[in-house]
Enzyme design. Structure first.
Site, PDB file in Angstrom:
ATOM      1  CG  PHE A 124       2.545  -6.286   9.574  1.00  0.00           C
ATOM      2  CD1 PHE A 124       2.477  -6.454   8.200  1.00  0.00           C
ATOM      3  CD2 PHE A 124       2.654  -5.005  10.075  1.00  0.00           C
ATOM      4  CE1 PHE A 124       2.506  -5.357   7.349  1.00  0.00           C
ATOM      5  CE2 PHE A 124       2.690  -3.903   9.232  1.00  0.00           C
ATOM      6  CZ  PHE A 124       2.618  -4.086   7.869  1.00  0.00           C
ATOM      7  CG  ASP A 195      -2.950  -7.253  12.964  1.00  0.00           C
ATOM      8  OD1 ASP A 195      -3.880  -7.031  12.166  1.00  0.00           O
ATOM      9  OD2 ASP A 195      -1.921  -6.558  13.023  1.00  0.00           O
ATOM     10  CE1 TYR A 220      -3.480  -0.194   5.108  1.00  0.00           C
ATOM     11  CE2 TYR A 220      -4.162   1.228   6.900  1.00  0.00           C
ATOM     12  CZ  TYR A 220      -3.262   0.337   6.365  1.00  0.00           C
ATOM     13  OH  TYR A 220      -2.158  -0.024   7.079  1.00  0.00           O
ATOM     14  CE  LYS A 221      -2.964  -3.824   5.255  1.00  0.00           C
ATOM     15  NZ  LYS A 221      -2.242  -4.377   6.401  1.00  0.00           N
ATOM     16  NE  ARG A 366       2.179  -8.388  -0.011  1.00  0.00           N
ATOM     17  CZ  ARG A 366       1.644  -7.662   0.953  1.00  0.00           C
ATOM     18  NH1 ARG A 366       1.340  -8.204   2.110  1.00  0.00           N
ATOM     19  NH2 ARG A 366       1.386  -6.382   0.769  1.00  0.00           N
TER      20      ARG A 366
HETATM   21  C1  PLP Z   1      -1.323  -3.591   7.108  1.00  0.00           C
HETATM   22  C2  PLP Z   1      -1.051  -4.125   8.480  1.00  0.00           C
HETATM   23  C3  PLP Z   1      -0.827  -3.271   9.559  1.00  0.00           C
HETATM   24  C4  PLP Z   1      -0.753  -1.785   9.326  1.00  0.00           C
HETATM   25  O1  PLP Z   1      -0.726  -1.043  10.480  1.00  0.00           O
HETATM   26  P1  PLP Z   1      -0.893   0.542  10.343  1.00  0.00           P
HETATM   27  O2  PLP Z   1      -0.818   1.019  11.743  1.00  0.00           O
HETATM   28  O3  PLP Z   1      -2.195   0.798   9.665  1.00  0.00           O
HETATM   29  O4  PLP Z   1       0.212   1.045   9.496  1.00  0.00           O
HETATM   30  C5  PLP Z   1      -0.665  -3.829  10.814  1.00  0.00           C
HETATM   31  N1  PLP Z   1      -0.680  -5.173  10.984  1.00  0.00           N
HETATM   32  C6  PLP Z   1      -0.867  -6.018   9.945  1.00  0.00           C
HETATM   33  C7  PLP Z   1      -0.891  -7.472  10.173  1.00  0.00           C
HETATM   34  C8  PLP Z   1      -1.044  -5.511   8.665  1.00  0.00           C
HETATM   35  O5  PLP Z   1      -1.196  -6.348   7.642  1.00  0.00           O
END
Ligand code: PLP
Length: 407
Positions: A124, A195, A220-221, A366
């Protein structure tokens, strides 16, 4: 599969009643819980009460009387119970991006003589960007090295300080072998930082059992904490007290209310706090986590594999469509990614028909499947609508080509 068969699966679904806990708009098929989870009814009520009673009436006394001060710890422990972490190792705080920075910096400082953050080229982006920022801050004394997923084990040389990976890839949903890569990293003298943004709440995780060092994830996911919900971080007991994070704010002090002029880190996981927590948004996440109180993550995973399986069977052979996610359900998270040259327009056409997924460059659609609220029947229906849109070519209409800021 027939619609009756889909309904049959719903009737046998041990999680079928949890959908009622969510406030989902009628007629909408929401397949984007991997980006923003749906709103639990409970959160609406809890937020109204917190605002009226805790903020409105009790005001600053609430730090004690409603235990706001320990909310990052108590919420962290609840997340810990979903990811296989014993109490005292998870704290709810900041964003995933900021937490990555704190833990990377702490890991690098701990791993004297090793200077490389090893990651995957298609991790990511924020994970890579935060590592780049840390490298710049150290005048490139710290370096980020990225390789393809298949090359990770061989790239674990003796200058790797930390292996930073995302468990479930955000593009194609492929799952890494977390226990195997954690062992490989340890054998090479590296720490691991996982992560778990696309894993927490949908995959069985055993962070303590697999001796994971460090982890981060979103609120939030699949955890349904609401837009911009606070994230969390995990530091294994074995490392706590031995690593230090650089954003040494007063909330991570051993005694914040001494107001001492010098920093002394808290002994436990609290040292990974920086500033005052966002109490309102953390209360929303806390209320959403209640939905996990009596569901088994194994049942969630079973249903997740079935949901993605039903969708894949219905859509994988549509014209122009290539399955980008692993075919084996054991190897994919709770999402299905499909490649199509007109992916963006198709996603827009789906949204107009009440099916919400999302688009990722350059050509991916997705679809995220949230076992707590998605039903087999709606997944079957969504697949049918996708087939219609592709079959009729209706996505070619100009209004579906217009690019929005958020895709
Ligand atoms: C959604 C996501 C993030 C988001 O990071 P934020 O700091 O909340 O914007 C980070 N890493 C991964 C792998 C994600 O899927």
């Amino acid at each position: 599969m027939t619609p009756d068969e889909a309904r049959q699966l719903d009737a046998q679904d041990p999680l079928r009643t949890s959908r009622r806990a969510f406030d989902l708009p009628a007629g909408l098929i929401y397949l984007d819980g991997n980006s923003l989870g749906a709103l639990p009814h409970r959160v609406r009520q809890v937020m109204a009460d917190v605002i009226a009673d805790e903020w409105g009436r009790d005001l600053i006394r609430s730090w004690n009387s409603h235990d706001w001060i320990n909310l990052p710890l108590t919420t962290g422990d609840r997340i810990g119970s979903i990811i296989g972490a014993a109490p005292g190792q998870v704290i709810c705080t900041d964003s995933t991006s900021v937490n990555l920075f704190k833990l990377l910096a702490a890991a690098l400082q701990h791993q004297q003589g090793r200077s490389v953050i090893l990651s995957q080229t298609d991790n990511f982006p924020t994970d890579l960007y935060m590592a780049e920022g840390l490298a710049r801050l150290t005048g490139e004394a710290v370096r980020l090295t990225t390789v393809a997923a298949e090359a990770l084990s061989q790239a674990l040389s003796d200058d790797v300080a930390v292996l930073m990976l995302t468990h479930v890839n955000f593009r194609d949903g492929r799952i890494h072998d977390l226990p195997g890569l954690t062992r490989a990293a340890h054998d090479a003298g590296a720490l691991v930082l996982w992560d778990l943004s696309h894993s927490a709440g949908v995959l069985p995780l055993a962070l303590d059992e697999h001796q994971v060092d460090l982890a981060v994830g979103c609120g939030y996911k699949y955890l349904n904490g609401g837009p911009g919900a606070p994230a969390w971080l995990y530091v294994n007991h074995a490392l706590q007290g031995r690593i230090h994070q650089p954003l040494s704010g007063w909330m991570g002090h051993a005694r914040p209310f001494d107001f001492s002029p010098t920093y002394e880190p808290a002994t436990g996981i609290s040292r990974f706090l920086s500033g005052t927590p966002g109490i309102l948004s953390m209360k929303a996440l806390e209320a959403a986590l209640d939905l996990y109180a009596d569901v088994s993550i194994d049942a969630v995973r079973q249903k997740s594999m079935q949901l993605t399986g039903v969708f894949v069977r219905q859509v994988a052979s549509l014209p122009g469509v290539t399955l980008a996610s692993p075919e084996d359900p054991e190897l994919r998270g709770s999402q299905v990614s499909l490649q199509h040259p007109d992916a963006y327009a198709i996603v827009q056409a789906l949204i107009e028909r009440g099916v919400i997924g999302d688009f990722r460059e350059p050509d991916l659609m997705r679809f995220g499947f949230a076992p707590l609220y998605n039903s087999f029947e709606e997944v079957w229906t969504a697949a049918g609508i996708l087939a219609e849109i592709i079959g009729s070519g209706s996505y070619r209409e100009p209004r579906f080509q217009e690019r929005r800021q958020v895709t």
